[in-house]
Scaffold this motif. Structure first.
Motif, PDB file in Angstrom:
ATOM      1  N   ASP A 219       0.868  -1.181   0.000  1.00 54.67           N
ATOM      2  CA  ASP A 219       0.000   0.000   0.000  1.00 54.67           C
ATOM      3  C   ASP A 219       0.904   1.230   0.000  1.00 54.67           C
ATOM      4  N   THR A 220       1.075   1.839  -1.147  1.00 50.31           N
ATOM      5  CA  THR A 220       2.072   2.908  -1.269  1.00 50.31           C
ATOM      6  C   THR A 220       1.793   4.124  -0.379  1.00 50.31           C
ATOM      7  N   PRO A 221       0.537   4.494  -0.083  1.00 54.68           N
ATOM      8  CA  PRO A 221       0.332   5.689   0.746  1.00 54.68           C
ATOM      9  C   PRO A 221       0.934   5.602   2.141  1.00 54.68           C
ATOM     10  N   TYR A 222       1.297   4.401   2.586  1.00 55.51           N
ATOM     11  CA  TYR A 222       1.889   4.257   3.918  1.00 55.51           C
ATOM     12  C   TYR A 222       3.403   4.418   3.894  1.00 55.51           C
ATOM     13  N   ARG A 223       3.991   4.638   2.713  1.00 51.94           N
ATOM     14  CA  ARG A 223       5.443   4.710   2.589  1.00 51.94           C
ATOM     15  C   ARG A 223       5.864   5.926   1.764  1.00 51.94           C
ATOM     16  N   ALA A 224       6.991   6.522   2.135  1.00 40.97           N
ATOM     17  CA  ALA A 224       7.568   7.588   1.330  1.00 40.97           C
ATOM     18  C   ALA A 224       8.146   6.966   0.054  1.00 40.97           C
ATOM     19  N   PRO A 225       7.745   7.420  -1.132  1.00 42.78           N
ATOM     20  CA  PRO A 225       8.156   6.756  -2.383  1.00 42.78           C
ATOM     21  C   PRO A 225       9.660   6.607  -2.560  1.00 42.78           C
ATOM     22  N   GLY A 226      10.428   7.661  -2.252  1.00 40.26           N
ATOM     23  CA  GLY A 226      11.876   7.569  -2.435  1.00 40.26           C
ATOM     24  C   GLY A 226      12.522   6.564  -1.500  1.00 40.26           C
ATOM     25  N   VAL A 227      12.059   6.555  -0.252  1.00 38.49           N
ATOM     26  CA  VAL A 227      12.580   5.594   0.725  1.00 38.49           C
ATOM     27  C   VAL A 227      12.239   4.175   0.286  1.00 38.49           C
ATOM     28  N   LEU A 228      10.995   3.971  -0.136  1.00 33.90           N
ATOM     29  CA  LEU A 228      10.567   2.646  -0.585  1.00 33.90           C
ATOM     30  C   LEU A 228      11.404   2.170  -1.764  1.00 33.90           C
ATOM     31  N   ALA A 229      11.626   3.036  -2.735  1.00 33.31           N
ATOM     32  CA  ALA A 229      12.404   2.655  -3.921  1.00 33.31           C
ATOM     33  C   ALA A 229      13.815   2.220  -3.542  1.00 33.31           C
ATOM     34  N   ALA A 230      14.450   2.975  -2.641  1.00 31.85           N
ATOM     35  CA  ALA A 230      15.816   2.635  -2.229  1.00 31.85           C
ATOM     36  C   ALA A 230      15.851   1.321  -1.463  1.00 31.85           C
TER      37      ALA A 230
ATOM     38  N   SER B  66      -4.078   9.850   6.417  1.00 29.83           N
ATOM     39  CA  SER B  66      -5.488  10.141   6.124  1.00 29.83           C
ATOM     40  C   SER B  66      -5.643  11.157   4.997  1.00 29.83           C
ATOM     41  N   HIS B  67      -4.736  12.106   4.938  1.00 25.18           N
ATOM     42  CA  HIS B  67      -4.831  13.148   3.917  1.00 25.18           C
ATOM     43  C   HIS B  67      -4.637  12.604   2.501  1.00 25.18           C
ATOM     44  N   ILE B  68      -4.060  11.411   2.400  1.00 17.51           N
ATOM     45  CA  ILE B  68      -3.805  10.823   1.079  1.00 17.51           C
ATOM     46  C   ILE B  68      -5.004  10.023   0.576  1.00 17.51           C
ATOM     47  N   PHE B  69      -5.875   9.566   1.474  1.00 17.98           N
ATOM     48  CA  PHE B  69      -6.938   8.631   1.078  1.00 17.98           C
ATOM     49  C   PHE B  69      -7.722   9.093  -0.153  1.00 17.98           C
ATOM     50  N   PRO B  70      -8.187  10.337  -0.221  1.00 21.74           N
ATOM     51  CA  PRO B  70      -8.964  10.726  -1.410  1.00 21.74           C
ATOM     52  C   PRO B  70      -8.146  10.734  -2.694  1.00 21.74           C
ATOM     53  N   ARG B  71      -6.818  10.784  -2.577  1.00 25.96           N
ATOM     54  CA  ARG B  71      -5.945  10.869  -3.753  1.00 25.96           C
ATOM     55  C   ARG B  71      -4.994   9.683  -3.808  1.00 25.96           C
ATOM     56  N   ARG B  72      -5.397   8.583  -3.239  1.00 24.37           N
ATOM     57  CA  ARG B  72      -4.492   7.441  -3.086  1.00 24.37           C
ATOM     58  C   ARG B  72      -4.052   6.853  -4.425  1.00 24.37           C
TER      59      ARG B  72
ATOM     60  N   THR C 266       4.383   6.990  -7.097  1.00 26.94           N
ATOM     61  CA  THR C 266       5.344   6.021  -6.558  1.00 26.94           C
ATOM     62  C   THR C 266       5.971   5.205  -7.681  1.00 26.94           C
ATOM     63  N   ILE C 267       5.167   4.766  -8.643  1.00 28.96           N
ATOM     64  CA  ILE C 267       5.704   4.021  -9.776  1.00 28.96           C
ATOM     65  C   ILE C 267       6.716   4.874 -10.545  1.00 28.96           C
ATOM     66  N   GLU C 268       6.362   6.121 -10.791  1.00 27.09           N
ATOM     67  CA  GLU C 268       7.272   7.013 -11.525  1.00 27.09           C
ATOM     68  C   GLU C 268       8.574   7.230 -10.754  1.00 27.09           C
ATOM     69  N   ILE C 269       8.465   7.402  -9.444  1.00 33.73           N
ATOM     70  CA  ILE C 269       9.659   7.637  -8.633  1.00 33.73           C
ATOM     71  C   ILE C 269      10.516   6.381  -8.546  1.00 33.73           C
ATOM     72  N   MET C 270       9.902   5.215  -8.355  1.00 35.41           N
ATOM     73  CA  MET C 270      10.678   3.975  -8.310  1.00 35.41           C
ATOM     74  C   MET C 270      11.452   3.789  -9.608  1.00 35.41           C
ATOM     75  N   GLN C 271      10.764   3.910 -10.732  1.00 31.54           N
ATOM     76  CA  GLN C 271      11.441   3.693 -12.008  1.00 31.54           C
ATOM     77  C   GLN C 271      12.512   4.743 -12.256  1.00 31.54           C
TER      78      GLN C 271
ATOM     79  N   GLU D 217       2.830  15.856  -6.459  1.00 32.41           N
ATOM     80  CA  GLU D 217       1.899  16.184  -5.385  1.00 32.41           C
ATOM     81  C   GLU D 217       2.346  15.623  -4.044  1.00 32.41           C
ATOM     82  N   PHE D 218       2.898  14.407  -4.065  1.00 28.79           N
ATOM     83  CA  PHE D 218       3.242  13.733  -2.804  1.00 28.79           C
ATOM     84  C   PHE D 218       4.745  13.633  -2.553  1.00 28.79           C
ATOM     85  N   ALA D 219       5.537  13.955  -3.533  1.00 34.67           N
ATOM     86  CA  ALA D 219       6.990  13.954  -3.374  1.00 34.67           C
ATOM     87  C   ALA D 219       7.562  15.124  -4.155  1.00 34.67           C
ATOM     88  N   ASP D 220       8.503  15.823  -3.545  1.00 32.27           N
ATOM     89  CA  ASP D 220       9.096  16.991  -4.172  1.00 32.27           C
ATOM     90  C   ASP D 220      10.547  17.093  -3.697  1.00 32.27           C
ATOM     91  N   PHE D 221      11.469  16.655  -4.552  1.00 38.04           N
ATOM     92  CA  PHE D 221      12.875  16.681  -4.156  1.00 38.04           C
ATOM     93  C   PHE D 221      13.764  16.957  -5.368  1.00 38.04           C
TER      94      PHE D 221
END
Length: 330
Positions: free
Chosen positions: A98-109, A141-147, A154-159, A172-176
């Motif tokens: 469930d990607t909303p429970y994880r920071a995308p960059g951390v998950l990818a690494a 909770s703030h992510i649920f409507p936009r999950r 997350t897919i874009e960041i992982m790849q 929207e959810f990651a900015d680095f």
């Protein structure tokens, strides 16, 4: 048809030894893969059947989970590196992260590191989650409507992280800004990505074509549902000019599995159907029907209760040694 084992780490009571025994047998029987289940919490409201939504947002089930809030289940993600160390052949993954429970960059690494730990045997399953109460416990909770957007990012960041020496992302959810994230995965160009939880054929086809996704994972899909779903995605892929994307797509579904002495009721009941619960012949017949409509890999799921692991171990042997050869001979 490949076979995959869906480990019963989500149960009121399960031991590490039982998970180890199931995994060892799956490897011995040449299963394709072993998957864990992602469950962060069971709300106490579930015990009273007072969740906001039915289990998995599936209308056939009550507003509760099949495991008590006081159950002693194991988290799925920490089991993944453990599985990498315990096995040498079988592929490993979590269905689904469930990607909303994880920071995308951390998950990818972290996933890239696990791909090294497993010597390139990692599958990556991603999805959006469905339980608002769990989003709250995960501070999301703030992510649920936009999950669903979070899954896409997350897919874009992982790849991006996996295929670039340095990578930046502004969403929207990651900015680095440009960063290095350490070791790249062993698998090239990256581990296969499976998706789940998106029931819109048009959006699903777009993701398959855009991100070259490896597979789709459903749950308790009847042959009729699976055939209709596959046809709808195929039609949308054709509109996108990518009909060939369907050829290499793994079409998977998670199925509760028990071999019974007496025939089970096979009356269609949607997600509540006894698709892989029944006699050897019933299970053989249903697997043949599923194969005919395009299922490439069932995720074999021991039930939550009432079936000891010793029984599942015996059933897995029968499935691999007696049932599957009959299915493959069709």
């Amino acid at each position: 048809m490949k076979l995959a084992l869906y480990l019963p780490n989500f149960r009121d009571k399960v031991t590490v030894k039982e998970l180890e025994d199931l995994t060892a047998l799956a490897e011995e029987l040449d299963f394709d893969s072993v998957w864990t289940l992602d469950r962060i919490v069971v709300p106490e409201a579930s015990d009273r059947e007072e969740l906001q939504y039915a289990f998995g947002m599936m209308q056939e089930f009550p507003k509760s989970l099949p495991v008590s809030s006081r159950g002693q289940w194991f988290q799925g993600w920490p089991l993944i590196p453990w599985l990498a160390a315990k096995t040498s052949k079988v592929r490993i993954g979590m269905s689904i992260i469930d990607t909303p429970y994880r920071a995308p960059g951390v998950l990818a690494a972290e996933l890239a590191t696990v791909d090294h730990l497993s010597n390139g045997r990692l599958n990556v399953g991603v999805g959006s989650g469905w339980m608002p109460e769990e989003f709250a416990a995960a501070s999301a909770s703030h992510i649920f409507p936009r999950r669903h957007t979070h899954v896409r990012e997350t897919i874009e960041i992982m790849q991006g992280i996996w295929t670039n020496e340095l990578f930046e992302y502004h969403g929207e959810f990651a900015d680095f800004d440009r960063c290095g994230f350490g070791a790249k995965p062993l698998q090239q160009p990256h581990p296969p990505i499976y998706f789940s939880g998106l029931r819109d054929p048009k959006r699903s086809a777009h993701r398959i074509a855009t991100y070259n996704l490896a597979g789709w994972i459903g749950i308790q899909d009847t042959p009729e549902e699976l055939g209709g779903w596959r046809g709808a995605i195929q039609e949308e892929l054709a509109k996108l000019g990518s009909p060939e994307a369907m050829d290499g797509l793994e079409l998977c579904s998670m199925y509760w599995f028990v071999i019974t002495d007496d025939e089970s009721d096979q009356t269609p009941a949607g997600k509540g159907s006894n698709i892989l619960i029944g006699t050897k012949q019933q299970i053989t017949d249903n697997l043949k029907r599923l194969k005919e409509v395009g299922l490439t890999m069932p995720l074999i799921w021991p039930p939550f209760t009432d079936v000891p692991v010793s029984k599942t171990l015996d059933d897995l042997k029968v499935l691999r040694e007696e049932i599957l050869p009959d299915v493959e001979a069709m």
